[in-house]
Design a protein around this motif. Structure first.
Motif, mmCIF file in Angstrom:
data_model
loop_
_atom_site.group_PDB
_atom_site.id
_atom_site.type_symbol
_atom_site.label_atom_id
_atom_site.label_comp_id
_atom_site.label_asym_id
_atom_site.label_seq_id
_atom_site.Cartn_x
_atom_site.Cartn_y
_atom_site.Cartn_z
ATOM 1 N N THR A 280 41.912 30.075 38.092
ATOM 2 C CA THR A 280 40.506 29.734 38.317
ATOM 3 C C THR A 280 39.882 29.280 36.994
ATOM 4 O OG1 THR A 280 39.654 31.943 37.799
ATOM 5 C CG2 THR A 280 40.411 31.562 40.064
ATOM 6 N N HIS A 281 38.632 28.854 37.065
ATOM 7 C CA HIS A 281 37.987 28.399 35.823
ATOM 8 C C HIS A 281 37.646 29.571 34.907
ATOM 9 C CE1 HIS A 281 34.462 29.207 38.456
ATOM 10 N NE2 HIS A 281 33.881 29.560 37.324
ATOM 11 N N TRP A 282 37.724 30.817 35.433
ATOM 12 C CA TRP A 282 37.455 31.974 34.578
ATOM 13 C C TRP A 282 38.695 32.806 34.274
ATOM 14 C CZ3 TRP A 282 35.842 31.678 39.706
ATOM 15 C CH2 TRP A 282 36.463 32.558 40.582
ATOM 16 N N GLY A 283 39.843 32.480 34.907
ATOM 17 C CA GLY A 283 41.037 33.270 34.650
ATOM 18 C C GLY A 283 42.053 33.193 35.767
ATOM 19 N N PRO B 133 45.929 36.693 45.914
ATOM 20 C CA PRO B 133 46.324 37.993 46.478
ATOM 21 C C PRO B 133 47.018 38.924 45.493
ATOM 22 C CG PRO B 133 46.736 36.257 48.065
ATOM 23 C CD PRO B 133 46.308 35.571 46.799
ATOM 24 N N ALA B 134 47.890 38.396 44.645
ATOM 25 C CA ALA B 134 48.611 39.268 43.701
ATOM 26 C C ALA B 134 47.634 39.965 42.756
ATOM 27 C CB ALA B 134 49.628 38.456 42.901
ATOM 28 N N ILE B 135 46.649 39.226 42.261
ATOM 29 C CA ILE B 135 45.674 39.787 41.323
ATOM 30 C C ILE B 135 44.730 40.758 42.019
ATOM 31 C CG2 ILE B 135 43.737 39.228 39.800
ATOM 32 C CD1 ILE B 135 46.517 38.490 38.682
ATOM 33 N N LEU B 136 44.260 40.394 43.193
ATOM 34 C CA LEU B 136 43.325 41.265 43.911
ATOM 35 C C LEU B 136 43.973 42.606 44.251
ATOM 36 C CD1 LEU B 136 41.733 38.591 46.263
ATOM 37 C CD2 LEU B 136 40.620 39.721 44.338
ATOM 38 N N LEU C 238 39.265 45.599 43.980
ATOM 39 C CA LEU C 238 39.383 44.225 44.479
ATOM 40 C C LEU C 238 38.513 43.263 43.669
ATOM 41 C CD1 LEU C 238 39.502 44.334 48.399
ATOM 42 C CD2 LEU C 238 41.365 43.995 46.803
ATOM 43 N N PHE C 239 39.034 42.782 42.566
ATOM 44 C CA PHE C 239 38.305 41.815 41.752
ATOM 45 C C PHE C 239 39.313 40.921 41.027
ATOM 46 C CE2 PHE C 239 38.530 46.019 39.767
ATOM 47 C CZ PHE C 239 39.286 45.756 38.630
ATOM 48 N N THR C 240 38.801 39.841 40.474
ATOM 49 C CA THR C 240 39.652 38.904 39.748
ATOM 50 C C THR C 240 39.645 39.252 38.260
ATOM 51 O OG1 THR C 240 37.808 37.374 39.485
ATOM 52 C CG2 THR C 240 39.190 37.102 41.429
ATOM 53 N N PHE C 241 40.544 38.633 37.508
ATOM 54 C CA PHE C 241 40.652 38.920 36.077
ATOM 55 C C PHE C 241 40.072 37.772 35.253
ATOM 56 C CE2 PHE C 241 44.739 41.614 36.838
ATOM 57 C CZ PHE C 241 43.944 42.656 37.319
ATOM 58 N N LYS C 242 39.197 38.122 34.317
ATOM 59 C CA LYS C 242 38.692 37.131 33.372
ATOM 60 C C LYS C 242 39.694 37.012 32.226
ATOM 61 C CE LYS C 242 33.726 37.528 34.240
ATOM 62 N NZ LYS C 242 32.402 37.843 33.657
ATOM 63 N N ILE D 7 43.514 40.328 29.384
ATOM 64 C CA ILE D 7 42.366 40.425 30.301
ATOM 65 C C ILE D 7 41.156 40.853 29.483
ATOM 66 C CG2 ILE D 7 41.428 41.582 32.337
ATOM 67 C CD1 ILE D 7 44.344 42.115 33.201
ATOM 68 N N SER D 8 40.042 40.115 29.627
ATOM 69 C CA SER D 8 38.839 40.427 28.845
ATOM 70 C C SER D 8 37.704 40.982 29.699
ATOM 71 C CB SER D 8 38.344 39.172 28.120
ATOM 72 O OG SER D 8 38.018 38.148 29.050
ATOM 73 N N GLY D 9 37.886 40.970 31.018
ATOM 74 C CA GLY D 9 36.835 41.476 31.904
ATOM 75 C C GLY D 9 37.207 41.245 33.349
ATOM 76 N N LYS D 10 36.296 41.571 34.248
ATOM 77 C CA LYS D 10 36.549 41.368 35.679
ATOM 78 C C LYS D 10 35.585 40.344 36.246
ATOM 79 C CE LYS D 10 33.622 44.985 37.697
ATOM 80 N NZ LYS D 10 32.784 44.034 38.467
ATOM 81 N N GLY D 11 36.078 39.609 37.220
ATOM 82 C CA GLY D 11 35.235 38.689 37.951
ATOM 83 C C GLY D 11 34.835 39.324 39.267
ATOM 84 N N GLU D 12 34.494 38.504 40.237
ATOM 85 C CA GLU D 12 34.076 39.010 41.547
ATOM 86 C C GLU D 12 35.020 38.492 42.623
ATOM 87 O OE1 GLU D 12 30.098 37.803 42.269
ATOM 88 O OE2 GLU D 12 29.234 39.080 40.712
ATOM 89 N N PHE D 13 35.010 39.209 43.724
ATOM 90 C CA PHE D 13 35.707 38.732 44.923
ATOM 91 C C PHE D 13 34.679 38.794 46.040
ATOM 92 C CE2 PHE D 13 38.653 39.609 48.629
ATOM 93 C CZ PHE D 13 39.032 38.296 48.748
ATOM 94 N N LYS D 14 34.043 37.668 46.318
ATOM 95 C CA LYS D 14 32.852 37.654 47.164
ATOM 96 C C LYS D 14 33.135 37.940 48.633
ATOM 97 C CE LYS D 14 30.453 34.471 44.060
ATOM 98 N NZ LYS D 14 29.833 33.131 43.913
#
Length: 424
Positions: free
Chosen positions: A239-242, A246-249, A200-204, A347-354
């Motif tokens: 988002t500002h990072w990517g 729900p689809a991404i998470l 469960l995280f976002t995509f950078k 995709i270059s990395g993962k973000g967070e899902f707080k």
């Protein structure tokens, strides 16, 4: 409950989160049992308290075990049958019978009508008091050791605290979540642990198509991890990072382990028009050309695409904003169709899902009897919640896993106690 403590089976529940607290209540509701709930922190149910922005997403209104189990990237097969024993309908009934009414939101998530997690906490604490659970916080455990007789049969379990105090129990329910220390104790007993990785995280994603569009959303998109054959449809958010939503998470949960192994660097395919075939999308664009030959392409986004994104893909593909629909070339038509149905992002990395921190990994499911949640490696040890290699997508599914597995574990423990008493 039997008033004579010498005749009671002593059960320790390690972990005071949703699974541990609910499991302790279920066990303590039985006869001839003494339940102690051990929590290393200063308070119980801390994750329940903050979940859903403080509203507590108790469960999901997906009442059929078959589709419900599809929301668990790891544990689908085992939970499919577990939900027959205790599913969302049982969760709803359990809370409502204790005065906590739940409501269903448009996306299926269920919350208390009060919109406050305190309502859930109050119900759980009242029930814990009613059934006589011994609640102990700040219990820093050093080790958990089974004590065996000469023939190897387990007689009891010793829990050694950091203070050197030793506690003894007949059975233990592990509801320790994603706790590496607890996994270490279990490994020492012979259990195999699948290494935990984030779920469960976002995509950078750094891509000119997304620049300056933070906050823009699409009602439905079909997102795929090309290299791993995982796909997920649902709302998509820039988002500002990517990319998020729900689809991404949900997609991140499906591909959690594969993404970890490639250091979160892979290709994401996005289809913004999932309801139509590529040929149909192309024909729709051609229809716009036929119907509005003298109008500017930039002024007429197709198929409900947000204007800001439409302008962005025109710009990226060097389609002049001053160009009229009549001037749309076959190459332009192909580029736009690809952008709408087959866009590729790196995709270059993962973000967070707080809102919800979840990991995949934990006790190997093959080493657990899901009819009782008892270990196949060490008798007398039971499991509930995220200590197992089970995780769900966002939407109340991880809490339902906690309620379900802890309920089954409790019934397994109580049945074992009854069988032991009969044998005695």
């Amino acid at each position: 409950m039997n008033a004579n403590p010498d005749l009671q089976t002593r059960v320790a529940v390690i972990g005071g989160g949703a699974a541990g607290f609910f499991g302790a209540i279920q066990i303590a509701s039985g006869n001839n049992v003494s339940v102690t709930l051990l929590e290393k922190g200063k308070q119980f149910l801390s994750k329940v308290r903050i979940s859903g922005g403080g509203r507590c997403n108790v469960t999901h209104h997906c009442l059929d075990p078959e589709p419900l189990s599809k929301n668990y990237p790891r544990g689908e097969r085992e939970l499919r049958w577990a939900f027959e024993t205790f599913g969302p309908r049982d969760t709803i009934q359990w809370y409502e019978s204790r005065g906590v009414l739940l409501k269903t939101e448009s996306d299926g998530r269920m919350f208390p009508v009060t919109d406050s997690s305190e309502t859930i906490l109050e119900a759980l604490f009242q029930e814990a008091k009613r059934v006589g659970i011994k609640l102990k916080t700040e219990m820093e455990i050093h080790s958990v050791t089974p004590i065996r007789n000469d023939s190897g049969k387990i007689l009891k379990f010793q829990i050694k605290l950091k203070s050197e105090e030793i506690l003894e129990y007949d059975k233990i329910l592990f509801a320790t979540g994603s706790g590496r220390k607890a996994w270490g104790w279990l490994q020492a007993m012979g259990h195999s642990i699948l290494d935990p990785v984030p779920s469960l995280f976002t995509f950078k994603i750094s891509d000119p198509r997304l620049e300056g569009l933070s906050g823009l959303s699409f009602e439905t998109a079909d997102c795929s991890l090309v290299d791993f054959n995982h796909s997920q449809a649902g709302p998509l958010l820039i988002t500002h990072w990517g990319l998020s939503g729900p689809a991404i998470l949900k997609l991140s949960a499906k591909g959690a382990r594969e993404l970890f192994e490639v250091d979160y660097k892979t290709v994401l395919r996005v289809n913004l028009i999932p309801g139509l075939k590529k040929e149909e999308v192309r024909k729709t664009i051609e229809k716009e050309k036929e119907n509005h030959p003298s109008k500017l392409i930039c002024n007429l986004p197709v198929l409900g695409i947000p204007r800001r994104y439409w302008e962005k893909i025109l710009e990226i593909n060097s389609i002049d904003f001053a160009k009229k629909w009549s001037g749309l070339s076959s190459k332009d038509l192909h580029l736009l169709t690809e952008e709408l149905t087959n866009a590729r992002f790196l995709i270059s990395g993962k973000g967070e899902f707080k809102d919800e921190f979840v990991t995949c990994g934990g006790v190997n499911r093959k080493e657990v009897n899901f009819k009782t949640m008892e270990s196949k490696v060490v008798s007398g040890i039971h499991f509930a919640g995220e200590v197992l290699d089970i995780d769900g997508v966002t939407g109340g599914f991880n809490f339902q896993n906690a309620w379900t597995t802890s309920y089954i574990a409790a019934q397994g423990i109580l049945t074992s106690i009854q069988n032991g008493q009969r044998a005695g």
